[in-house]
Design a protein around this motif. Sequence first.
Motif, mmCIF file in Angstrom:
data_model
loop_
_atom_site.group_PDB
_atom_site.id
_atom_site.type_symbol
_atom_site.label_atom_id
_atom_site.label_comp_id
_atom_site.label_asym_id
_atom_site.label_seq_id
_atom_site.Cartn_x
_atom_site.Cartn_y
_atom_site.Cartn_z
ATOM 1 N N ALA A 65 48.735 36.795 35.435
ATOM 2 C CA ALA A 65 49.460 36.262 36.584
ATOM 3 C C ALA A 65 49.337 37.168 37.806
ATOM 4 O O ALA A 65 49.660 36.754 38.912
ATOM 5 C CB ALA A 65 50.933 36.066 36.231
ATOM 6 N N GLY A 66 48.880 38.389 37.617
ATOM 7 C CA GLY A 66 48.831 39.332 38.726
ATOM 8 C C GLY A 66 47.413 39.741 39.079
ATOM 9 O O GLY A 66 46.435 39.189 38.580
ATOM 10 N N ALA A 67 47.338 40.738 39.947
ATOM 11 C CA ALA A 67 46.062 41.262 40.409
ATOM 12 C C ALA A 67 45.489 42.224 39.379
ATOM 13 O O ALA A 67 46.198 43.050 38.814
ATOM 14 C CB ALA A 67 46.250 41.959 41.744
ATOM 15 N N VAL A 68 44.192 42.117 39.164
ATOM 16 C CA VAL A 68 43.484 42.962 38.214
ATOM 17 C C VAL A 68 42.730 44.050 38.975
ATOM 18 O O VAL A 68 42.095 43.764 39.996
ATOM 19 C CB VAL A 68 42.484 42.131 37.379
ATOM 20 C CG1 VAL A 68 41.669 43.014 36.448
ATOM 21 C CG2 VAL A 68 43.217 41.038 36.606
ATOM 22 N N THR A 69 42.809 45.267 38.458
ATOM 23 C CA THR A 69 42.002 46.366 38.990
ATOM 24 C C THR A 69 41.158 46.913 37.847
ATOM 25 O O THR A 69 41.679 47.217 36.777
ATOM 26 C CB THR A 69 42.874 47.494 39.567
ATOM 27 O OG1 THR A 69 43.738 46.957 40.566
ATOM 28 C CG2 THR A 69 42.020 48.594 40.186
#
Length: 152
Positions: A65-69
């Motif tokens: 659901a969030g940003a991947v780094t």
Amino acid sequence: MKLTVNGTEHEIDVEPEMPLLWVLRDVLGLTGTKYGCGIAQCGACTVHVDGVAVQSCQVAVGDVAGAVTTIEGLGTPQAPHPVQAAWIEHQVAQCGYCQSGQIMTAAALLAETPTPDDRQIDDAFWGNLCRCGTYPRIRAAVSAAARKLQEG
């Protein structure tokens, strides 16, 4: 579905059950994240989702659901993240295969615990295996990166 990786939004056409690891490597071409075991026991595939270290081999892309780094988004050769710089300074890598996962775990640890002691470092790395046995250098590099981050 949409997936934000390293600050870039991607439109991907994959099954939601596909492991994030395979989306990163095979769909987006980000091969810095390594396949080690496929059962979340080695840590080679560690990435961040909203700053939290996760083992991407066991996370379905549809559940992200969030940003991947990934390691490619942590720093650059010109401006490495303090953890990456410490890894170089302390010559942590031998074969290097596990190192992207180790570095991502270290960065997440230092974001949550800015000045970890040796026990906290060891506890954070319980799920990251290094077959070359560079654990003393990993601990030294994490401590050095913590000091560097504290200096600003």
